[in-house]
Structures are given as C-alpha cells and as structure tokens.
Scaffold this motif. Structure first.
Motif, PDB file in Angstrom:
ATOM      1  N   PRO A  18      -7.511  -2.266  -1.554  1.00 19.09           N
ATOM      2  CA  PRO A  18      -7.512  -3.665  -1.120  1.00 19.09           C
ATOM      3  C   PRO A  18      -7.673  -3.780   0.398  1.00 19.09           C
ATOM      4  CG  PRO A  18      -5.713  -3.247  -2.658  1.00 19.09           C
ATOM      5  CD  PRO A  18      -6.260  -1.913  -2.244  1.00 19.09           C
ATOM      6  N   ASP A  22      -6.338  -9.044   1.760  1.00 22.00           N
ATOM      7  CA  ASP A  22      -5.541  -9.074   0.539  1.00 22.00           C
ATOM      8  C   ASP A  22      -4.068  -8.816   0.851  1.00 22.00           C
ATOM      9  OD1 ASP A  22      -5.173  -9.057  -2.408  1.00 22.00           O
ATOM     10  OD2 ASP A  22      -4.656  -6.965  -2.050  1.00 22.00           O
ATOM     11  N   THR A 163      -6.319 -10.212  -7.295  1.00 23.48           N
ATOM     12  CA  THR A 163      -7.406 -10.019  -6.342  1.00 23.48           C
ATOM     13  C   THR A 163      -8.345  -8.975  -6.931  1.00 23.48           C
ATOM     14  OG1 THR A 163      -5.957 -10.474  -4.461  1.00 23.48           O
ATOM     15  CG2 THR A 163      -8.038  -9.345  -4.000  1.00 23.48           C
ATOM     16  N   CYS A 165     -11.151  -6.454  -6.347  1.00 24.96           N
ATOM     17  CA  CYS A 165     -11.689  -5.696  -5.214  1.00 24.96           C
ATOM     18  C   CYS A 165     -13.005  -5.020  -5.605  1.00 24.96           C
ATOM     19  CB  CYS A 165     -10.680  -4.643  -4.759  1.00 24.96           C
ATOM     20  SG  CYS A 165      -9.074  -5.338  -4.285  1.00 24.96           S
ATOM     21  N   GLU A 202     -14.253  -9.767  -1.907  1.00 20.83           N
ATOM     22  CA  GLU A 202     -13.078  -9.862  -2.772  1.00 20.83           C
ATOM     23  C   GLU A 202     -12.981 -11.270  -3.369  1.00 20.83           C
ATOM     24  OE1 GLU A 202      -9.806  -6.691  -1.144  1.00 20.83           O
ATOM     25  OE2 GLU A 202      -9.990  -8.583  -0.066  1.00 20.83           O
TER      26      GLU A 202
END
Length: 211
Positions: A18, A22, A163, A165, A202
């Motif tokens: 990340p 993030d 999230t 990635c 992202e």
C-alpha cells in the motif's frame, strides 16, 4: 488488498505494497475510533500497530474530549504473543482479548492496560458488550481475515473499507480480507457501496453491510 484480493503474499508476511496515501487514509479512520482490534497474526507480522501521529487528527480528538489514541486491542485465543514486540513500546493504550485460561499469565503485565476473556464458544457478544459499557462505541478492525470473518459471520460487521492496490500476488495460500471457513453464496454478506475514490492507481472503497 491486491487486485486479486490478497492482503499479504503466500508467506503471510506484512503487506508493504500500500502507498503512503493509503496509510494516511487508515490513520484518519483510526482517529474516528474509540478502539481498534487486530488479530495476533497481524501483530506478529508487523510487530506494531498504527498510532495517530497527524497533528490535526490529534487536535480533532482533543476537541472531541477523547483520548489522544484509541485503545489497541489484540485478539489472541492462544495468548501466544512475544513480549518483546515494538508494539509494547508504542505510545498507545493496549488491551488483550484472549481465552479465559490465558488471563492469569497476562494479568499484571504492564504492556496491557486490560485483559478481557473470549467467549468459550467464540461469540463476540460478551466482549463487545463489556467494551460498550466501558464507553467503546466505535471499534475498528485492522485485520486479519480470520478476525474480520468472525465478526462478519456473527453479524457484528457494520461497515467495510477496502483499498485496492495495483499489484497481483496470486497463490491459493495467500490470505484475503475475509478468511474463516467461508460462506455460501446464498448467505454471503451483501454490501452497499457508500463511497469510492480513485487516487493515482489505488481505489478506495467504503461499503455498508446490508442487514
């Protein structure tokens, strides 16, 4: 998680993919919580949790008359947590949720401000009720997948932040955001998308769990 739904590689090591964006996003979410809970495997992988460092977030909590940091609870049924982890040197209040038979070995240990018993049958209702009566109205789960699965399967998961990635890891053994034994399609958790945002490569997603 990765594009193919992994939160770590097949070795289970700490996820380093990340972005800084993030991490800042996670810190903002943690700042909204009264407490956060992370599984023992997650703690062993990283060695630390994530304290709030952003000055504006700290000021925001002060204005709300909340402690500077939420309490960081570790969930470990076995109670097998190395006592020399950097986690115990971080400037955060800490707690432990473990099986009843492990409580004596951790009581009196300065690294944990409190130790709560897990229900022998694995239900989260009793620990959550105790935390509620202590003033913990918002509790964030920092992983891993087994912990999130136990909350989801018991109906205690309200919202989900993901999230995505830009990386592929593959591997059948690589962990996913929700582990456990798995759910059939007919009883899987249904989600409602509340918000989404793309930053660089992202994708930040915010879901509500439908009841």
């Amino acid at each position: 998680m990765t594009v193919d739904g992994k939160i770590a590689d097949y070795t289970g090591s700490a996820a380093r993919f990340p972005s800084a964006q993030d991490k800042a996003h996670l810190e903002r979410l943690i700042a909204q919580m009264d407490g956060v809970l992370l599984g023992a495997n997650t703690l062993r992988a990283y060695g630390t949790s994530l304290p709030i460092r952003d000055r504006h977030l700290l000021e925001q909590r002060q204005d709300q008359q909340r402690p500077p940091q939420p309490t960081h609870f570790v969930c470990s049924r076995s109670g097998n947590i190395p006592r020399d982890l950097p986690f115990f040197q971080q400037p955060i209040p800490r707690g432990l949720v473990t099986a009843q038979e492990n409580i004596l070995q951790w009581e009196g240990f300065a690294g944990f401000g409190q130790v709560l018993p897990l229900d022998p049958m694995g239900s989260w209702r009793s620990p959550l009720e105790r935390l509620w009566h202590q003033g913990f109205k918002t509790l964030g789960l920092l992983g891993g997948g087994e912990l999130i699965a136990s909350f989801g399967e018991q109906g205690f998961l309200d919202e989900l932040y993901l999230t995505i990635c830009p990386i592929l890891l593959g591997g059948a053994a690589a962990p996913t955001p929700m582990g456990g034994k798995g759910l059939l399609q007919t009883v899987g958790l249904q989600l409602e998308l509340l918000d989404h945002q793309a930053i660089a490569s992202e994708l930040f997603l915010h879901y509500r769990v439908r009841r």
